[in-house]
Scaffold this active site. Structure first.
Site, PDB file in Angstrom:
ATOM      1  N   THR A 210       0.819  -1.216   0.000  1.00 53.33           N
ATOM      2  CA  THR A 210       0.000   0.000   0.000  1.00 53.33           C
ATOM      3  C   THR A 210       0.854   1.268   0.000  1.00 53.33           C
ATOM      4  O   THR A 210       1.943   1.272   0.567  1.00 53.33           O
ATOM      5  CB  THR A 210      -0.842  -0.027   1.298  1.00 53.33           C
ATOM      6  OG1 THR A 210      -1.765  -1.073   1.189  1.00 53.33           O
ATOM      7  CG2 THR A 210      -1.569   1.261   1.571  1.00 53.33           C
ATOM      8  N   GLY A 240     -10.532  -3.480   2.815  1.00 50.30           N
ATOM      9  CA  GLY A 240      -9.481  -3.377   3.833  1.00 50.30           C
ATOM     10  C   GLY A 240      -9.641  -2.126   4.684  1.00 50.30           C
ATOM     11  O   GLY A 240     -10.676  -1.453   4.662  1.00 50.30           O
ATOM     12  N   THR A 260      -0.423   1.082   6.872  1.00 52.04           N
ATOM     13  CA  THR A 260      -0.160  -0.009   5.938  1.00 52.04           C
ATOM     14  C   THR A 260       0.105  -1.272   6.738  1.00 52.04           C
ATOM     15  O   THR A 260       0.612  -1.211   7.862  1.00 52.04           O
ATOM     16  CB  THR A 260       1.025   0.301   5.011  1.00 52.04           C
ATOM     17  OG1 THR A 260       1.343  -0.891   4.280  1.00 52.04           O
ATOM     18  CG2 THR A 260       2.274   0.757   5.767  1.00 52.04           C
ATOM     19  N   GLY A 263      -4.672  -5.306   7.042  1.00 50.97           N
ATOM     20  CA  GLY A 263      -5.840  -4.435   7.109  1.00 50.97           C
ATOM     21  C   GLY A 263      -6.833  -4.806   8.180  1.00 50.97           C
ATOM     22  O   GLY A 263      -7.419  -3.930   8.836  1.00 50.97           O
TER      23      GLY A 263
HETATM   24  N1  ASP Z   1      -3.566  -2.432   4.570  1.00 48.38           N
HETATM   25  C1  ASP Z   1      -3.776  -2.951   3.237  1.00 48.38           C
HETATM   26  C2  ASP Z   1      -5.010  -3.775   3.239  1.00 48.38           C
HETATM   27  O1  ASP Z   1      -5.211  -4.562   4.118  1.00 48.38           O
HETATM   28  C3  ASP Z   1      -2.623  -3.745   2.741  1.00 48.38           C
HETATM   29  C4  ASP Z   1      -1.273  -3.059   2.843  1.00 48.38           C
HETATM   30  O2  ASP Z   1      -1.092  -2.125   3.584  1.00 48.38           O
HETATM   31  O3  ASP Z   1      -0.364  -3.472   2.133  1.00 48.38           O
HETATM   32  O4  ASP Z   1      -5.762  -3.674   2.297  1.00 48.38           O
END
Ligand code: ASP
Length: 341
Positions: A210, A240, A260, A263
């Protein structure tokens, strides 16, 4: 004697008031920087043995992204413009799991989420599950400024994109071989029933990614933005933390936060808002608030965050081993890094 007792009592009261004031002053009397910006390109586990050319590619792109946002802020531009353009750059770079480099769902699609929040108005815009929007964060900004609503999903969000003339692309645009192979490995492991949600450390590096940015501008306004493809092999319709205001993205007139990582864990802890609340109600510094969230609220391996506060301080911290990140301010303080230490 009575007079002496009165003076003594009065002095004690003054002392107590003094103590209370100094306890409350943890977050004030700080030197204010004119502007500040921080960005991330995802938290996860990235091996320190990463090939040198790949490492350089990440570091260069983090520097470039930082330069885009810093220039806008230095020239007096708004925090919102700075974070949108910074995130747009990262969305267009396939190294990151957002926009062009988005990961694949279990069905082999790319479903994108994004959010943006203006700390000065407490207004926000968010979208989830879009498959044809080139720069999801720009659509989120239009949701904030051009609609009466905060959050649009899937087909509705794409219809809105047409109304406000945000660029759409063929879903094929989001195909990248490396992310596709990552999905194949995830599906294979699932078949062997040897995987759990977080997989092996190597896979974690591919699973996350992300992007996000937070900034304070010369007018003192704060803003936060986050954009993602989510997690590799996410099940259809999964939303997410990123577009959930207060979880993956939050800004008010004191702090701006972007998250990030895993999620589900981020949203169950209403993470970005938790940091903002700690800052406000504990009268804590930005670093104390960040430490509380990352060390005390979340568990090791869960997530990483970037934040700026009203004084132009920045903080970036993860408990996942690594987080692609960069930050700078008007005083020339600067940090660009990948690993936790
Ligand atoms: N937080 C993001 C999600 O769960 C994934 C990420 O941060 O890479 O969609």
């Amino acid at each position: 004697m009575r007079k002496l007792t009165t003076i003594f009592t009065f002095s004690i009261m003054l002392l107590m008031i003094g103590c209370q004031q100094s306890e409350q002053s943890g977050n004030s009397n700080q030197q204010t920087k004119e502007w500040a910006i921080a960005l991330h390109g995802g938290a996860g586990y990235v091996s320190k043995d990463m090939p040198e050319d790949r490492k350089q590619a990440y570091l260069e792109s983090l520097e470039e992204a930082l330069a885009i946002g810093s220039e806008i802020l230095e020239n007096g531009g708004s925090a919102l413009d700075a974070i949108e353009k910074t995130v747009n750059y990262l969305e267009d770079n396939e190294l990151y799991n957002a926009g062009k480099g988005a990961v694949f769902t279990s069905e082999g699609k790319n479903e994108l989420d994004a959010a943006i929040m203006d700390g000065s108005t407490l207004n926000a815009g968010a979208i989830t599950g879009v498959t044809t929007v080139k720069n999801p964060v720009s659509l989120a900004r239009k949701v904030m400024t051009e609609s009466k609503h905060v959050f649009f999903s899937a087909a509705g969000a794409e219809a809105f994109a047409d109304q406000v003339e945000v660029e759409r692309v063929d879903p094929e645009y989001f195909f990248t071989e490396s992310r596709y192979q990552s999905l194949q490995r995830a599906l294979e492991r699932e078949k062997q029933e040897s995987s759990n949600l977080l997989d092996t450390p190597e896979e974690k590096a591919w699973k996350y990614g992300t992007v996000g940015a937070v900034a304070k501008d010369k007018n003192g306004n704060l803003a936060a933005a986050t954009s993602t493809g989510g997690m590799t092999n996410k099940k259809f319709g999964r939303v997410g933390d990123v577009p959930i205001i207060g979880s993956g993205t939050y800004a008010n007139d004191e702090v701006a936060v972007s998250a990030t990582g895993w999620g589900e864990r981020i949203m169950l802890n209403v993470s970005a808002h938790t940091l903002a609340s700690y800052y406000k109600f504990k009268n804590a510094t930005l670093q104390q608030s960040m430490d509380y969230l990352v060390d005390d609220v979340l568990e090791p391996g869960d997530a990483g965050f970037i934040a700026v506060d009203k004084y132009g301080n920045f903080s970036m911290k993860t408990n996942t081993g690594s987080m692609f990140r960069a930050a700078t301010d008007s005083e020339g303080n600067k940090e660009v890094g990948i690993w936790e230490d």
